[in-house]
Design an enzyme around this catalytic site. Structure first.
Site, PDB file in Angstrom:
ATOM      1  N   SER A 160       0.838  -1.184   0.000  1.00 45.60           N
ATOM      2  CA  SER A 160       0.000   0.000   0.000  1.00 45.60           C
ATOM      3  C   SER A 160       0.889   1.255   0.000  1.00 45.60           C
ATOM      4  CB  SER A 160      -0.952  -0.061   1.200  1.00 45.60           C
ATOM      5  OG  SER A 160      -1.931   0.932   1.114  1.00 45.60           O
TER       6      SER A 160
ATOM      7  N   ASP B 213      -8.617  -6.606  -4.550  1.00 40.58           N
ATOM      8  CA  ASP B 213      -8.373  -5.210  -4.115  1.00 40.58           C
ATOM      9  C   ASP B 213      -9.189  -4.250  -4.978  1.00 40.58           C
ATOM     10  OD1 ASP B 213      -7.243  -2.742  -3.341  1.00 40.58           O
ATOM     11  OD2 ASP B 213      -5.242  -3.598  -3.127  1.00 40.58           O
TER      12      ASP B 213
ATOM     13  N   HIS C  81      -8.050  -5.020  -0.337  1.00 39.93           N
ATOM     14  CA  HIS C  81      -6.742  -4.366  -0.173  1.00 39.93           C
ATOM     15  C   HIS C  81      -5.996  -4.877   1.061  1.00 39.93           C
ATOM     16  CE1 HIS C  81      -3.727  -1.324  -0.492  1.00 39.93           C
ATOM     17  NE2 HIS C  81      -4.058  -0.773   0.656  1.00 39.93           N
TER      18      HIS C  81
HETATM   19  N1  HSE Z   1      -5.002  -1.059   7.238  1.00 37.21           N
HETATM   20  C1  HSE Z   1      -3.906  -0.400   6.586  1.00 37.21           C
HETATM   21  C2  HSE Z   1      -4.383  -0.170   5.228  1.00 37.21           C
HETATM   22  C3  HSE Z   1      -3.834   0.978   4.481  1.00 37.21           C
HETATM   23  O1  HSE Z   1      -3.279   0.516   3.310  1.00 37.21           O
HETATM   24  C4  HSE Z   1      -3.500   0.838   7.346  1.00 37.21           C
HETATM   25  O2  HSE Z   1      -4.286   1.349   8.110  1.00 37.21           O
HETATM   26  O3  HSE Z   1      -2.369   1.253   7.244  1.00 37.21           O
END
Ligand code: HSE
Ligand code: ACO
EC number: 2.3.1.31
Length: 392
Positions: free
Chosen positions: A173, A340, A370
């Site tokens: 991410s 995702d 995701h």
């Molecule tokens: N759950 C993750 C997802 C973000 O990509 C976060 O809060 O960093």
């Protein structure tokens, strides 16, 4: 470099997963703003090889922290430090002794992003005397930090730790955005790069989700333009931002199969007044995610890292995407989560296709959307040892 807390990486007693903070001085940001007295929090696992060849940088996602895996403090360390080190990490199972990122072999570093609220300089950090003689938090004065700025800060930390080049930079991410930016900004310092559930440039839809989250926080009456540290924090707005985000982090199928249309236990969803009705299970689930995040994260930091992610464009000022990526010479793992709906697998295809050489896009199979990059650690570990961490 100044180090506060824990001991230095060069210590003879191996300590894993103990928070440290390094002062890296002033950082000139992409915007031209000169951010003074920058501190970057980090944790390490394993031992740096004398030639520095075994260093691995793990980059966390939007609201992550430095504690990627369980560690151990030195004997005699304060109880709180020992407990913190021993607590589970957010990529538990992927990093550790004998794991895919084997800390008996690799020296693993995980930093807290600049602008975050887990030890690195961020909006809640007291501003230095030249900015605020009273030492109040940066608050609304905290500048916009780009992904590239974050990577420059981490490069200063790497210098201080004596790490010339990373054997691997990996992230999911927003961590994937930082990993990619590392490979392009410092091509001579990255031997392999793993970009998981991430893309080359934040898309129009990702910017749109980002704006909605930003407005949710800014419209909380407690936000007060960002200078709320002497009063109640804007937890309602932060919770709403997390709800918006969390829906994008999971798949529609998963929500359907987990919660369907079921009411939360003991709650009545059909009532005379809509306002007074009970909650569907999925509403209760989102309430839980919202209050968990609001209890652990600073709203200004959320805005800061959200803006940082919105700034993500590895090609900014570097020509076409292909031209920007052409400077890289590292090995790649590009992986998407098949379900995702935030970082679409197609966006990973675009990245892989634009990289020099013949780079394949890999898939993590997950019902979870995701967040699959955090959940499907056995699959990701297998991919890592088969690709960028395989024996040569
Ligand atoms: N759950 C993750 C997802 C973000 O990509 C976060 O809060 O960093
Ligand atoms: C890369 C990074 O740096 S991320 C750093 C850390 N990030 C986070 O922690 C992000 C937030 N966490 C998460 O998104 C998740 O915990 C993940 C992705 C790590 C794991 O996902 P999952 O195991 O699928 O957890 P899931 O999203 O289903 O959440 C489970 C929680 O919802 C709660 N829950 C489930 N159903 C309901 C319901 N109907 N009502 C209320 N709460 C509910 C569970 O009790 C559990 O609570 P807990 O987390 O306090 O124990």
């Amino acid at each position: 470099m100044t180090v506060v807390g824990g001991t230095d990486a060069g210590t003879t007693v191996r300590e894993d997963g103990v928070p440290r903070v390094a002062g890296i001085g002033e950082l000139e940001l992409e915007s031209g703003f000169r951010l003074p007295g920058v501190r970057i929090a980090y944790e390490t696992w394993g031992t740096l090889a004398p030639d520095g060849s075994n260093a691995v940088l793990v980059e966390h996602a939007l609201t992550g922290d430095t504690h990627v895996a369980t560690g151990r403090a030195r004997p005699g360390a304060p109880e709180a430090e020992r407990r913190a080190a021993q607590s589970g990490g957010w990529w538990e199972g992927l990093v550790g002794p004998g794991a895919a990122i084997d800390t008996d072999r690799w020296f693993v570093v995980c930093t807290n992003i600049l602008g975050g609220c887990y030890g690195s300089t961020g909006p809640a950090t007291p501003a230095p005397p030249e900015v605020d003689p009273q030492g109040r938090p940066w608050g609304s004065r905290f500048p916009l930090v780009t992904v590239r700025d974050c990577v420059h800060a981490e490069a200063a930390l790497a210098d201080a730790l004596g790490i010339d080049a990373w054997r691997l930079v990996i992230g999911g991410s927003m961590g994937g955005a930082r990993a990619l930016e590392w490979a392009v900004t410092y091509p001579d310092r990255v031997r392999a790069c793993a970009v998981v559930a991430a893309c080359a440039q934040s898309s129009a839809e990702q910017l749109a989700w980002g704006q909605a989250q930003k407005l949710a926080i800014r419209q909380d009456p407690h936000f007060r333009g960002g200078d709320y540290y002497d009063g109640p924090p804007p937890v309602t707005g932060l919770g709403l931002a997390r709800r918006i985000a969390h829906i994008t982090y999971r798949s529609a199928d998963e929500l359907h199969h987990r919660f369907g249309r079921s009411p939360q236990a003991d709650e009545q969803v059909i009532d005379t007044h809509a306002d007074g009705r009970g909650r569907y299970q999925v509403e209760s689930y989102l309430d839980h995610q919202a209050s968990k995040l609001a209890g652990r994260f600073d709203a200004n930091s959320y805005l800061a890292v959200n803006e940082t992610l919105m700034s993500h464009d590895v090609a900014r000022g570097r020509g076409t995407l292909e031209e920007a990526l052409s400077v890289t010479s590292c090995e790649w793992l590009v992986a998407a989560v098949d379900s995702d709906r935030l970082y679409l697998p197609h966006e990973s295809d675009v990245l892989a296709a634009a990289l020099p050489g013949d780079v394949r896009r890999h898939t993590l199979t997950s019902p979870s959307g995701h967040d699959g990059f955090l959940i499907e650690t056995p699959q990701l570990g297998k991919l890592l040892v088969e690709t960028v961490l395989r024996e040569h």
